[in-house]
Design an enzyme around this catalytic site. Structure first.
Site, PDB file in Angstrom:
ATOM      1  N   GLU A  90       0.819  -1.209   0.000  1.00  0.00           N
ATOM      2  CA  GLU A  90       0.000   0.000   0.000  1.00  0.00           C
ATOM      3  C   GLU A  90       0.856   1.265   0.000  1.00  0.00           C
ATOM      4  O   GLU A  90       1.929   1.303   0.573  1.00  0.00           O
ATOM      5  CB  GLU A  90      -0.863   0.018   1.277  1.00  0.00           C
ATOM      6  CG  GLU A  90      -1.853  -1.115   1.327  1.00  0.00           C
ATOM      7  CD  GLU A  90      -2.588  -1.183   2.656  1.00  0.00           C
ATOM      8  OE1 GLU A  90      -2.832  -0.133   3.272  1.00  0.00           O
ATOM      9  OE2 GLU A  90      -2.930  -2.310   3.058  1.00  0.00           O
ATOM     10  N   CYS A 103       3.147   8.283   1.605  1.00  0.00           N
ATOM     11  CA  CYS A 103       3.533   7.358   2.671  1.00  0.00           C
ATOM     12  C   CYS A 103       3.767   5.993   2.036  1.00  0.00           C
ATOM     13  O   CYS A 103       2.848   5.401   1.479  1.00  0.00           O
ATOM     14  CB  CYS A 103       2.418   7.280   3.720  1.00  0.00           C
ATOM     15  SG  CYS A 103       2.714   6.049   5.000  1.00  0.00           S
ATOM     16  N   CYS A 110       5.140  -7.553   7.971  1.00  0.00           N
ATOM     17  CA  CYS A 110       6.088  -7.040   8.968  1.00  0.00           C
ATOM     18  C   CYS A 110       6.293  -8.090  10.049  1.00  0.00           C
ATOM     19  O   CYS A 110       5.361  -8.799  10.431  1.00  0.00           O
ATOM     20  CB  CYS A 110       5.538  -5.749   9.584  1.00  0.00           C
ATOM     21  SG  CYS A 110       6.654  -4.962  10.756  1.00  0.00           S
ATOM     22  N   CYS A 114       3.669  -5.655  16.559  1.00  0.00           N
ATOM     23  CA  CYS A 114       2.996  -4.680  17.430  1.00  0.00           C
ATOM     24  C   CYS A 114       1.504  -5.020  17.550  1.00  0.00           C
ATOM     25  O   CYS A 114       0.850  -5.333  16.558  1.00  0.00           O
ATOM     26  CB  CYS A 114       3.167  -3.264  16.894  1.00  0.00           C
ATOM     27  SG  CYS A 114       4.892  -2.742  16.809  1.00  0.00           S
ATOM     28  N   CYS A 117      -1.269  -3.088  15.328  1.00  0.00           N
ATOM     29  CA  CYS A 117      -0.967  -2.784  13.927  1.00  0.00           C
ATOM     30  C   CYS A 117      -1.453  -3.861  12.975  1.00  0.00           C
ATOM     31  O   CYS A 117      -1.186  -5.049  13.168  1.00  0.00           O
ATOM     32  CB  CYS A 117       0.535  -2.591  13.774  1.00  0.00           C
ATOM     33  SG  CYS A 117       1.020  -2.121  12.110  1.00  0.00           S
ATOM     34  N   GLY A 157       5.625  -2.383   7.033  1.00  0.00           N
ATOM     35  CA  GLY A 157       7.000  -2.847   7.203  1.00  0.00           C
ATOM     36  C   GLY A 157       7.828  -1.993   8.136  1.00  0.00           C
ATOM     37  O   GLY A 157       7.433  -0.906   8.530  1.00  0.00           O
ATOM     38  N   SER A 189      10.291   6.170   9.790  1.00  0.00           N
ATOM     39  CA  SER A 189       9.699   5.784  11.059  1.00  0.00           C
ATOM     40  C   SER A 189      10.128   4.376  11.454  1.00  0.00           C
ATOM     41  O   SER A 189      10.060   3.447  10.657  1.00  0.00           O
ATOM     42  CB  SER A 189       8.170   5.850  10.944  1.00  0.00           C
ATOM     43  OG  SER A 189       7.575   5.530  12.183  1.00  0.00           O
ATOM     44  N   LEU A 213       7.184   5.268  19.845  1.00  0.00           N
ATOM     45  CA  LEU A 213       7.443   5.002  21.268  1.00  0.00           C
ATOM     46  C   LEU A 213       6.222   4.351  21.916  1.00  0.00           C
ATOM     47  O   LEU A 213       6.304   3.269  22.471  1.00  0.00           O
ATOM     48  CB  LEU A 213       7.811   6.320  21.971  1.00  0.00           C
ATOM     49  CG  LEU A 213       8.338   6.213  23.394  1.00  0.00           C
ATOM     50  CD1 LEU A 213       9.573   5.320  23.456  1.00  0.00           C
ATOM     51  CD2 LEU A 213       8.641   7.594  23.965  1.00  0.00           C
ATOM     52  N   HIS A 214       5.090   5.022  21.863  1.00  0.00           N
ATOM     53  CA  HIS A 214       3.789   4.507  22.294  1.00  0.00           C
ATOM     54  C   HIS A 214       3.626   4.199  23.782  1.00  0.00           C
ATOM     55  O   HIS A 214       2.512   3.971  24.233  1.00  0.00           O
ATOM     56  CB  HIS A 214       3.378   3.263  21.483  1.00  0.00           C
ATOM     57  CG  HIS A 214       3.320   3.488  20.005  1.00  0.00           C
ATOM     58  ND1 HIS A 214       2.864   4.657  19.440  1.00  0.00           N
ATOM     59  CD2 HIS A 214       3.662   2.692  18.949  1.00  0.00           C
ATOM     60  CE1 HIS A 214       2.922   4.566  18.120  1.00  0.00           C
ATOM     61  NE2 HIS A 214       3.419   3.403  17.793  1.00  0.00           N
ATOM     62  N   CYS A 331      -2.294   2.064   7.257  1.00  0.00           N
ATOM     63  CA  CYS A 331      -1.664   1.033   6.430  1.00  0.00           C
ATOM     64  C   CYS A 331      -1.887  -0.392   6.916  1.00  0.00           C
ATOM     65  O   CYS A 331      -2.048  -0.642   8.079  1.00  0.00           O
ATOM     66  CB  CYS A 331      -0.189   1.322   6.278  1.00  0.00           C
ATOM     67  SG  CYS A 331       0.085   2.040   4.667  1.00  0.00           S
TER      68      CYS A 331
HETATM   69  N1  SAH Z   1       7.564   0.011  11.322  1.00  0.00           N
HETATM   70  C1  SAH Z   1       7.645   1.433  11.417  1.00  0.00           C
HETATM   71  C2  SAH Z   1       6.813   2.176  10.379  1.00  0.00           C
HETATM   72  C3  SAH Z   1       5.449   1.683  10.034  1.00  0.00           C
HETATM   73  S1  SAH Z   1       4.087   2.020  11.073  1.00  0.00           S
HETATM   74  C4  SAH Z   1       7.273   1.898  12.800  1.00  0.00           C
HETATM   75  O1  SAH Z   1       6.900   1.072  13.612  1.00  0.00           O
HETATM   76  O2  SAH Z   1       7.420   3.075  13.092  1.00  0.00           O
HETATM   77  C5  SAH Z   1       3.822   3.750  11.052  1.00  0.00           C
HETATM   78  C6  SAH Z   1       3.248   4.258  12.372  1.00  0.00           C
HETATM   79  O3  SAH Z   1       1.871   3.869  12.531  1.00  0.00           O
HETATM   80  C7  SAH Z   1       3.979   3.731  13.582  1.00  0.00           C
HETATM   81  O4  SAH Z   1       4.173   4.760  14.509  1.00  0.00           O
HETATM   82  C8  SAH Z   1       3.007   2.700  14.100  1.00  0.00           C
HETATM   83  O5  SAH Z   1       3.240   2.393  15.448  1.00  0.00           O
HETATM   84  C9  SAH Z   1       1.696   3.377  13.841  1.00  0.00           C
HETATM   85  N2  SAH Z   1       0.507   2.510  13.885  1.00  0.00           N
HETATM   86  C10 SAH Z   1       0.389   1.225  13.542  1.00  0.00           C
HETATM   87  N3  SAH Z   1      -0.863   0.783  13.739  1.00  0.00           N
HETATM   88  C11 SAH Z   1      -1.572   1.837  14.205  1.00  0.00           C
HETATM   89  C12 SAH Z   1      -2.925   2.020  14.603  1.00  0.00           C
HETATM   90  N4  SAH Z   1      -3.806   1.029  14.553  1.00  0.00           N
HETATM   91  N5  SAH Z   1      -3.291   3.252  15.021  1.00  0.00           N
HETATM   92  C13 SAH Z   1      -2.409   4.268  15.068  1.00  0.00           C
HETATM   93  N6  SAH Z   1      -1.121   4.151  14.713  1.00  0.00           N
HETATM   94  C14 SAH Z   1      -0.698   2.946  14.294  1.00  0.00           C
END
Ligand code: SAH
Length: 345
Positions: A90, A103, A110, A114, A117, A157, A189, A213-214, A331
Site C-alpha cells: 500500500e 507514505c 512485517c 505490534c 498494527c 514494514g 519511522s 514510542l507509544h 496502512c
Molecule cells: N515500522 C515502522 C513504520 C510503520 S508504522 C514503525 O513502527 O514506526 C507507522 C506508524 O503507525 C507507527 O508509529 C506505528 O506504530 C503506527 N501505527 C500502527 N498501527 C496503528 C494504529 N492502529 N493506530 C495508530 N497508529 C498505528
C-alpha cells in the site's frame, strides 16, 4: 538479470561502459527509468540495438494499481500496488498545505508484531527492493498527476529491518538526476531497532527520524511492542539522544493513544521525565481501530489533556490530524482486505 531501477547512476554508467557503450548513455537511461519508463522500447533517444541489449541484460518493471481509493473528505488517495511476484503493498498520498506527501511501504508484511498494527498480522513475507520503494513514489506521482514533495516511510514494514535497501532507495530518490527529493523532506519511522538507529546516525543524513514510542515504561511497551524486549525504553532513548548529537536533527516520537493502556496522566508524567533533555517533538495519534484488535482509541478529551500536560512541561506535542479515514487509509488494512477477498474468489 539486474534490476536496473535499483542501480545508482554511477553503477549504471560503469555497466554501460562494460557493455562497450559510452558513459553518458548511463545518464540518459537513468533519466528514463526515473521518469517512470515502463519499457526500454520507450527510450527513444537510444538506438534499437542498444534498447535490445538493455533488455538482454537488465530487468525493468513497473507496478500496476490493483486498487485505488480516493477519500471524499480530503482527497487522500490510497493505492494497492501489485509487485512483480504478485505480492501487494500500500501507498497513501496525502495533500497537506506544505506539499503532497506520500507514505510508502518498505516490506511486504512485517515481523515486528505490534499489538495494534494491521500490517504485522500475517507476519513478514519479504523485504522490498530499492526499486519497489522508488516505484511507489514515482507511480503515485504519475497516476495522480500531483507532484510529490515529501516522503514518509511509515507504510507497511519496518524500514530499519530492510536497512541496506532503504538506504539505497534514499540515495536514488534523492539523486539530482532522479526525483531529486531533499532529505529534509523525508521521514523514516522505526519501531525502535537500536542497531539500525545507530547505523543511520553514522550516515548523518538530514532526514527526520520518527520513533514509534507509544509507551514510556518497559512494562507497558513490552506488552504492546515485542521489540521492546530486545531494545528497552532507556536504551532506545539513549540511542535517540546520540542520534541528535550526531545529526542535529530533533527526533519525532509517535505515540498512538490507546484507551486505558497508555493514556493516563501518570504516564504523561513518566513520559515527560524520560524525554527531558532529548530534542524531540511528540506526535499523538488517536489509535486507528483495527478490526482484529481489542484495543480502542483514547477519548478526545483524554488525548487533549495528555497533550496539554506535555506542552506545559515544554515538550512540543501535536495531535495528528486523521486523513482518509473513509478509505481505510491507515496502512496494512487494504492489503489484508484484498488478500482476504482474493482468497475467497
Ligand atoms: N515500522 C515502522 C513504520 C510503520 S508504522 C514503525 O513502527 O514506526 C507507522 C506508524 O503507525 C507507527 O508509529 C506505528 O506504530 C503506527 N501505527 C500502527 N498501527 C496503528 C494504529 N492502529 N493506530 C495508530 N497508529 C498505528
Amino acid at each position: 538479470m539486474k534490476d536496473i531501477k535499483s542501480m545508482t547512476l554511477s553503477e549504471l554508467e560503469t555497466e554501460l561502459q562494460q557493455l562497450g557503450e559510452a558513459k553518458f548513455r548511463g545518464g540518459q537511461i537513468y533519466s528514463w527509468v526515473h521518469k517512470g519508463a515502463r519499457s526500454f522500447e520507450e527510450m527513444s533517444n537510444l538506438s534499437k540495438e542498444l534498447r535490445k541489449k538493455l533488455g538482454e541484460h537488465f530487468s525493468l518493471y513497473a507496478p500496476t494499481a490493483v486498487r485505488k481509493l480516493v477519500s471524499k473528505n480530503d482527497g487522500t488517495i490510497k493505492y494497492l500496488w501489485r509487485l512483480k511476484d504478485g505480492n501487494c503493498v500500500e501507498t497513501v498520498l496525502m495533500q497537506y498545505h506544505h506539499g503532497n506527501t506520500v507514505c510508502i511501504s518498505s516490506e511486504v508484511g512485517c515481523a515486528m508484531g505490534c499489538a495494534f498494527c494491521a500490517s504485522t498480522l500475517g507476519g513478514l513475507i519479504r523485504r522490498l527492493e530499492p526499486s519497489e520503494m522508488l516505484d511507489q513514489v514515482l507511480f503515485t506521482q504519475i497516476d495522480s498527476g500531483l507532484p510529490i514533495s515529501n516522503i514518509v516511510l511509515m507504510g507497511i514494514g519496518e524500514p530499519l529491518d530492510n536497512y541496506d535497501n532503504v538506504l539505497r532507495f534514499l540515495e536514488l530518490v534523492n539523486s539530482p538526476k532522479g526525483m531529486n527529493i531533499g532529505m529534509r523532506h523525508i521521514s523514516l519511522s522505526t519501531c525502535g531497532l537500536v542497531k539500525g538507529i545507530n547505523a543511520l546516525a553514522e550516515q548523518n543524513l538530514q532526514l527526520t527520524l520518527s520513533v514509534s514510542l507509544h509507551a514510556p515504561t518497559d512494562e507497558i511497551r513490552s506488552r504492546i511492542m515485542p521489540v521492546n524486549k530486545a531494545y528497552p525504553v532507556d536504551r532506545l532513548l539513549e540511542a535517540c539522544k546520540k542520534y541528535f548529537e550526531k545529526t542535529g536533527r530533533r527526533i519525532s516520537f509517535e505515540y498512538a493513544m490507546i484507551r486505558g493502556v497508555n493514556d493516563t496522566p501518570e504516564l504523561a508524567k513518566i513520559l515527560i521525565g524520560k524525554l527531558r533533555g532529548i530534542a524531540s517533538h511528540v506526535n499523538l495519534i488517536p489509535l486507528n481501530d483495527v478490526e482484529e484488535s481489542p484495543l480502542k482509541p483514547s477519548y478526545p478529551q483524554v488525548v487533549k489533556a495528555f497533550r496539554n500536560a506535555l506542552e506545559e512541561q515544554g515538550i512540543p506535542a501535536t495531535v495528528r490530524r486523521t486523513l482518509g479515514s473513509d478509505i481505510n487509509a491507515s496502512c496494512g488494512q487494504l492489503r489484508r482486505k484484498y488478500e482476504g477477498e482474493k482468497g475467497k474468489e
